[in-house]
Design a protein around this motif. Structure first.
Motif, short mmCIF file in Angstrom:
data_model
loop_
_atom_site.label_atom_id
_atom_site.label_comp_id
_atom_site.label_asym_id
_atom_site.label_seq_id
_atom_site.Cartn_x
_atom_site.Cartn_y
_atom_site.Cartn_z
N PHE A 23 36.80 42.92 43.03
CA PHE A 23 37.73 42.22 41.65
C PHE A 23 37.19 43.27 40.45
CE2 PHE A 23 38.35 40.05 37.88
CZ PHE A 23 39.83 39.91 37.89
N ALA A 24 35.96 43.53 40.25
CA ALA A 24 35.63 44.17 38.95
C ALA A 24 35.80 45.66 39.28
CB ALA A 24 34.00 43.80 39.06
N VAL A 25 35.74 46.33 40.24
CA VAL A 25 35.97 47.78 40.66
C VAL A 25 37.37 48.12 40.61
CG1 VAL A 25 35.88 49.44 42.34
CG2 VAL A 25 33.93 48.09 42.21
N VAL A 26 38.30 47.32 41.05
CA VAL A 26 39.60 47.56 40.90
C VAL A 26 40.24 47.37 39.51
CG1 VAL A 26 41.81 46.47 41.55
CG2 VAL A 26 40.36 46.67 43.24
N ALA A 27 39.85 46.21 38.59
CA ALA A 27 40.12 46.12 37.21
C ALA A 27 39.57 47.32 36.60
CB ALA A 27 39.33 44.81 36.94
N ALA A 28 38.37 47.82 36.61
CA ALA A 28 37.63 48.96 36.05
C ALA A 28 38.59 50.11 36.35
CB ALA A 28 36.33 48.97 36.33
N ALA A 29 38.80 50.67 37.69
CA ALA A 29 39.63 51.63 37.87
C ALA A 29 41.07 51.72 37.38
CB ALA A 29 39.75 51.63 39.53
N ALA A 30 41.59 50.28 37.10
CA ALA A 30 43.02 50.32 36.55
C ALA A 30 42.92 50.35 35.07
CB ALA A 30 43.40 48.94 36.83
N VAL A 31 41.76 50.02 34.39
CA VAL A 31 41.66 50.26 33.04
C VAL A 31 41.40 51.61 32.80
CG1 VAL A 31 39.85 50.06 31.19
CG2 VAL A 31 40.76 47.97 32.60
N VAL A 32 40.71 52.50 33.60
CA VAL A 32 40.29 53.90 33.25
C VAL A 32 41.76 54.48 33.55
CG1 VAL A 32 39.48 56.03 34.29
CG2 VAL A 32 37.94 53.98 33.80
N PHE A 33 42.62 54.15 34.86
CA PHE A 33 44.02 54.83 35.14
C PHE A 33 44.76 54.82 34.10
CE2 PHE A 33 47.85 54.74 37.23
CZ PHE A 33 48.20 55.74 37.75
N CYS A 71 51.32 48.19 44.06
CA CYS A 71 51.29 46.56 44.22
C CYS A 71 51.15 46.32 45.52
CB CYS A 71 52.51 46.20 43.46
SG CYS A 71 52.61 46.32 41.69
N GLY A 72 51.86 46.97 46.53
CA GLY A 72 51.59 46.61 47.73
C GLY A 72 50.28 46.97 48.35
N LEU A 73 49.80 48.09 47.85
CA LEU A 73 48.38 48.29 48.39
C LEU A 73 47.20 47.20 47.65
CD1 LEU A 73 46.06 50.30 49.65
CD2 LEU A 73 46.16 51.46 46.97
N LEU A 74 47.46 46.92 46.52
CA LEU A 74 46.54 45.70 45.88
C LEU A 74 47.01 44.32 46.48
CD1 LEU A 74 46.66 47.08 42.28
CD2 LEU A 74 44.85 47.31 44.05
N ALA A 75 48.00 43.94 46.79
CA ALA A 75 48.48 42.82 47.49
C ALA A 75 47.66 42.97 49.04
CB ALA A 75 49.93 42.56 47.68
N SER A 76 47.80 43.95 49.67
CA SER A 76 46.93 43.89 50.83
C SER A 76 45.62 43.60 50.85
CB SER A 76 47.44 45.14 51.69
OG SER A 76 46.97 46.36 50.96
N LEU A 77 44.84 44.47 49.87
CA LEU A 77 43.47 44.16 49.65
C LEU A 77 43.19 42.72 49.37
CD1 LEU A 77 40.77 45.49 49.09
CD2 LEU A 77 41.43 45.79 46.85
#
Length: 167
Positions: A23-33, A71-77
């Protein structure tokens, strides 16, 4: 498989569950992106006013397709992590999560009209909603009343957004 079960383990001496790290990695990647990419400016433009974005040269259809793919990728994760936590998978497991997702985003300050929002606000909204869900469950509140309370929280957050000055 062992690799699947590994996602449900804890790390750092048993202190931090691996789903929290994901969760933290995905959120950090989203912030940077969303802060450094040109695609994020296109994304906010399409969310704010699709017609104006199209007239400005933003490839609106391509942006929408990319967003749905992400969104599909993150929903599958999320589905994989959820299945790991329950040690099973069921197609009926995510029923009602849509309301939680919308509530977390609205509570986090994302405009329902589009064009404004942040990952940090959404994370804060998700954490607040998680605490609310936990409190309601621990107090044995009926599930229908829980849905009603979440709906009232969404309405209150949307009403507060209408009162907030636009910038």
């Amino acid at each position: 498989p062992a690799s699947f079960a590994l996602l449900g383990e804890r790390t750092f001496g048993g202190l931090v569950p691996i789903p929290v790290i994901i969760f933290a990695v995905v959120a950090a990647a989203a912030v940077v992106f969303l802060r450094v990419s040109a695609f994020s400016r296109h994304l906010y433009a399409v969310g704010g006013n699709e017609k104006a974005a199209r007239l400005s040269g933003v490839p609106v259809v391509r942006v929408k397709v990319a967003v749905f793919a992400i969104c599909g990728l993150l929903a599958s994760l999320a589905g994989i992590v959820h299945a790991v936590q329950l040690n099973q998978g069921s197609p009926n497991d995510g029923i009602g999560y849509e309301l939680d997702a919308i509530a977390a985003v609205v509570i986090g300050g994302t405009s329902l009209a589009g064009g404004r929002g942040s990952v940090a606000g959404t994370v804060a909204g998700a954490l607040l909603l998680g605490v609310l869900n936990n409190i309601l469950a621990l107090n044995n509140i009926d599930s229908n009343i829980q849905l009603l309370i979440k709906g009232l929280v969404i309405v209150a957050a949307a009403a507060l957004q209408r009162l907030r000055p636009t910038s």
